[in-house]
Design a protein around this motif. Structure first.
Motif, PDB file in Angstrom:
ATOM      1  N   LEU A 124       4.396  -2.267  -7.731  1.00 36.57           N
ATOM      2  CA  LEU A 124       4.481  -0.847  -7.406  1.00 36.57           C
ATOM      3  C   LEU A 124       3.659   0.019  -8.362  1.00 36.57           C
ATOM      4  CD1 LEU A 124       8.325  -0.700  -6.782  1.00 36.57           C
ATOM      5  CD2 LEU A 124       6.524  -0.694  -5.034  1.00 36.57           C
ATOM      6  N   LYS A 125       3.141  -0.569  -9.408  1.00 39.87           N
ATOM      7  CA  LYS A 125       2.439   0.204 -10.440  1.00 39.87           C
ATOM      8  C   LYS A 125       1.071   0.705  -9.997  1.00 39.87           C
ATOM      9  CE  LYS A 125       5.198   0.342 -14.037  1.00 39.87           C
ATOM     10  NZ  LYS A 125       5.630   1.649 -14.608  1.00 39.87           N
ATOM     11  N   ASN A 126       0.395  -0.072  -9.167  1.00 39.42           N
ATOM     12  CA  ASN A 126      -0.970   0.304  -8.775  1.00 39.42           C
ATOM     13  C   ASN A 126      -1.258  -0.199  -7.366  1.00 39.42           C
ATOM     14  OD1 ASN A 126      -3.553   1.350  -8.928  1.00 39.42           O
ATOM     15  ND2 ASN A 126      -4.385  -0.457  -9.957  1.00 39.42           N
ATOM     16  N   THR A 127      -0.725   0.489  -6.392  1.00 42.16           N
ATOM     17  CA  THR A 127      -0.879   0.075  -5.000  1.00 42.16           C
ATOM     18  C   THR A 127      -2.230   0.517  -4.442  1.00 42.16           C
ATOM     19  OG1 THR A 127       0.087   2.116  -4.118  1.00 42.16           O
ATOM     20  CG2 THR A 127       1.603   0.309  -4.654  1.00 42.16           C
ATOM     21  N   GLU A 128      -2.662  -0.176  -3.411  1.00 41.97           N
ATOM     22  CA  GLU A 128      -3.863   0.243  -2.687  1.00 41.97           C
ATOM     23  C   GLU A 128      -3.536   1.454  -1.815  1.00 41.97           C
ATOM     24  OE1 GLU A 128      -6.960  -0.980  -2.845  1.00 41.97           O
ATOM     25  OE2 GLU A 128      -6.321  -2.362  -4.426  1.00 41.97           O
ATOM     26  N   ALA A 129      -4.534   2.246  -1.506  1.00 38.98           N
ATOM     27  CA  ALA A 129      -4.326   3.397  -0.625  1.00 38.98           C
ATOM     28  C   ALA A 129      -4.312   2.938   0.826  1.00 38.98           C
ATOM     29  CB  ALA A 129      -5.430   4.433  -0.832  1.00 38.98           C
ATOM     30  N   ILE A 130      -3.451   3.541   1.611  1.00 41.11           N
ATOM     31  CA  ILE A 130      -3.270   3.138   2.998  1.00 41.11           C
ATOM     32  C   ILE A 130      -4.532   3.365   3.838  1.00 41.11           C
ATOM     33  CG2 ILE A 130      -2.397   5.367   3.820  1.00 41.11           C
ATOM     34  CD1 ILE A 130      -0.320   3.801   5.472  1.00 41.11           C
ATOM     35  N   ASP A 131      -5.364   4.295   3.412  1.00 38.11           N
ATOM     36  CA  ASP A 131      -6.557   4.628   4.198  1.00 38.11           C
ATOM     37  C   ASP A 131      -7.507   3.448   4.380  1.00 38.11           C
ATOM     38  OD1 ASP A 131      -5.679   7.198   4.524  1.00 38.11           O
ATOM     39  OD2 ASP A 131      -6.889   8.030   2.891  1.00 38.11           O
ATOM     40  N   HIS A 132      -7.424   2.471   3.497  1.00 36.76           N
ATOM     41  CA  HIS A 132      -8.353   1.332   3.548  1.00 36.76           C
ATOM     42  C   HIS A 132      -7.840   0.189   4.416  1.00 36.76           C
ATOM     43  CE1 HIS A 132     -10.393   3.494   0.446  1.00 36.76           C
ATOM     44  NE2 HIS A 132      -9.450   3.291  -0.462  1.00 36.76           N
ATOM     45  N   VAL A 133      -6.683   0.372   5.051  1.00 39.90           N
ATOM     46  CA  VAL A 133      -6.027  -0.714   5.771  1.00 39.90           C
ATOM     47  C   VAL A 133      -6.500  -0.804   7.220  1.00 39.90           C
ATOM     48  CG1 VAL A 133      -3.802  -1.526   6.650  1.00 39.90           C
ATOM     49  CG2 VAL A 133      -3.977  -0.650   4.315  1.00 39.90           C
ATOM     50  N   VAL A 151       0.853  -1.190   0.000  1.00 42.80           N
ATOM     51  CA  VAL A 151       0.000   0.000   0.000  1.00 42.80           C
ATOM     52  C   VAL A 151       0.891   1.243   0.000  1.00 42.80           C
ATOM     53  CG1 VAL A 151      -1.835  -1.182   1.262  1.00 42.80           C
ATOM     54  CG2 VAL A 151      -0.156   0.180   2.525  1.00 42.80           C
ATOM     55  N   SER A 152       0.290   2.385  -0.297  1.00 43.24           N
ATOM     56  CA  SER A 152       1.013   3.655  -0.280  1.00 43.24           C
ATOM     57  C   SER A 152       0.079   4.742   0.258  1.00 43.24           C
ATOM     58  CB  SER A 152       1.482   4.018  -1.687  1.00 43.24           C
ATOM     59  OG  SER A 152       0.370   4.195  -2.547  1.00 43.24           O
ATOM     60  N   PRO A 153       0.620   5.894   0.644  1.00 46.92           N
ATOM     61  CA  PRO A 153      -0.229   6.947   1.209  1.00 46.92           C
ATOM     62  C   PRO A 153      -1.397   7.348   0.312  1.00 46.92           C
ATOM     63  CG  PRO A 153       2.052   7.419   1.720  1.00 46.92           C
ATOM     64  CD  PRO A 153       2.055   6.223   0.791  1.00 46.92           C
ATOM     65  N   LYS A 154      -1.141   7.493  -0.986  1.00 47.01           N
ATOM     66  CA  LYS A 154      -2.182   7.948  -1.898  1.00 47.01           C
ATOM     67  C   LYS A 154      -2.813   6.823  -2.709  1.00 47.01           C
ATOM     68  CE  LYS A 154      -0.035  12.485  -2.728  1.00 47.01           C
ATOM     69  NZ  LYS A 154       0.570  13.348  -3.768  1.00 47.01           N
ATOM     70  N   GLY A 155      -2.172   5.636  -2.725  1.00 42.81           N
ATOM     71  CA  GLY A 155      -2.573   4.610  -3.662  1.00 42.81           C
ATOM     72  C   GLY A 155      -1.986   4.912  -5.030  1.00 42.81           C
ATOM     73  N   GLY A 156      -2.180   4.009  -5.966  1.00 42.84           N
ATOM     74  CA  GLY A 156      -1.625   4.212  -7.295  1.00 42.84           C
ATOM     75  C   GLY A 156      -0.154   3.857  -7.342  1.00 42.84           C
ATOM     76  N   GLU A 157       0.587   4.527  -8.215  1.00 44.98           N
ATOM     77  CA  GLU A 157       1.970   4.124  -8.467  1.00 44.98           C
ATOM     78  C   GLU A 157       2.928   4.607  -7.376  1.00 44.98           C
ATOM     79  OE1 GLU A 157       5.339   4.094 -12.035  1.00 44.98           O
ATOM     80  OE2 GLU A 157       3.622   5.452 -12.179  1.00 44.98           O
ATOM     81  N   SER A 158       3.847   3.735  -7.041  1.00 47.73           N
ATOM     82  CA  SER A 158       5.014   4.090  -6.235  1.00 47.73           C
ATOM     83  C   SER A 158       6.193   4.093  -7.206  1.00 47.73           C
ATOM     84  CB  SER A 158       5.241   3.077  -5.110  1.00 47.73           C
ATOM     85  OG  SER A 158       6.456   3.335  -4.430  1.00 47.73           O
ATOM     86  N   ARG A 159       6.576   5.279  -7.638  1.00 50.51           N
ATOM     87  CA  ARG A 159       7.620   5.383  -8.666  1.00 50.51           C
ATOM     88  C   ARG A 159       8.982   4.990  -8.112  1.00 50.51           C
ATOM     89  NH1 ARG A 159       7.245  11.117 -11.602  1.00 50.51           N
ATOM     90  NH2 ARG A 159       9.322  10.426 -12.308  1.00 50.51           N
ATOM     91  N   ILE A 160       9.720   4.250  -8.919  1.00 48.79           N
ATOM     92  CA  ILE A 160      11.055   3.818  -8.529  1.00 48.79           C
ATOM     93  C   ILE A 160      12.041   4.958  -8.745  1.00 48.79           C
ATOM     94  CG2 ILE A 160      12.935   2.214  -9.057  1.00 48.79           C
ATOM     95  CD1 ILE A 160      10.718   0.256 -10.023  1.00 48.79           C
ATOM     96  N   ASP A 161      12.864   5.213  -7.746  1.00 47.12           N
ATOM     97  CA  ASP A 161      13.909   6.226  -7.855  1.00 47.12           C
ATOM     98  C   ASP A 161      14.951   5.736  -8.858  1.00 47.12           C
ATOM     99  OD1 ASP A 161      16.197   7.940  -7.362  1.00 47.12           O
ATOM    100  OD2 ASP A 161      15.221   8.497  -5.479  1.00 47.12           O
TER     101      ASP A 161
END
Length: 223
Positions: free
Chosen positions: A77-86, A47-57
């Motif tokens: 990492l292309k389409n993560t769930e949003a952390i708010d739903h966890v 999951v990520s804060p906003k959801g969606g992609e976590s871009r690789i540095d």
């Protein structure tokens, strides 16, 4: 071997820094722990804060290329769930990979802090590596005590930040901030493996520490 145990992995959505470089997730700090956890039978939810992609540095890649062995993992990492739903109750442990992006979207994320509080109060495993411990900044227990207070931890050091010449690009120096919040911070030489375990809190200093942090986290999960 774990039996249907679940790990929550929280990754950054990243942010462009003032120098124009996009600060994203450091690929090895995600892929290596993911591999280790899966090899030990754990189900991992990303999951990520906003959801969606976590871009690789891009600084974490050679020639802007994802290694063949990690291409399937990188797709997560292309389409993560949003952390708010966890819901913290659904997981046995939490892991925070690094990358400079975490310095921008982890420290002020109320949901992440709530999850970390739940894991800490319930004595469940928490792992973080390199800049991942940015999620612990300002995270507190129910009584307001910083989670890191009097805890033996490590993270990307001020010396390493200066070494990559990004000390003026990040909102704060991670080591200094964690020390200010009462952590017993342990440093090793720049770019050498350093993993610290205090109870069920496991932290690593840099990319070189990613595999061992995951190994130590598994020990806390199965201990």
């Amino acid at each position: 071997m774990a039996n249907n145990k679940k790990i929550l992995m929280v990754v950054t959505n990243g942010q462009e820094m003032s120098n124009g470089h996009f600060a994203g997730i450091w690929l090895s700090e995600f892929a290596e722990p993911y591999e280790e956890l899966r090899a030990n039978g754990y189900e991992v939810t990303v999951v990520s804060p906003k959801g969606g992609e976590s871009r690789i540095d891009k600084n974490s890649l050679e020639n802007d290329t994802i290694p063949v062995g990690w291409q399937e993992i990188a797709k997560l990492l292309k389409n993560t769930e949003a952390i708010d739903h966890v819901n913290a109750d659904d997981y046995d442990g939490i892991f925070l990979p690094g990358g400079h992006g975490t310095m921008f979207d982890f420290p002020e994320n109320a949901k992440l802090h709530s999850l970390l509080r739940n894991f800490a109060e319930d004595d469940k495993s928490i792992g973080a590596v390199c800049h991942g411990p940015a999620g612990l900044v300002d995270a507190t227990l129910n009584d307001g005590t910083p989670i890191v207070k009097n805890k033996t931890i490590t993270a990307f050091t001020d010396s390493e930040e200066r070494g990559v010449q990004l000390e003026n690009e990040v909102p704060f120096l991670l080591e200094s901030q964690l020390r200010e919040q009462g952590a017993a911070f342990v440093t090793a030489d720049d770019w050498t493996e350093n993993t610290q375990t205090d109870g069920k809190l496991v932290t690593g200093q840099n990319p070189q520490s990613s595999v061992n942090v995951a190994k130590q986290l598994v020990k806390t999960l199965e201990g």
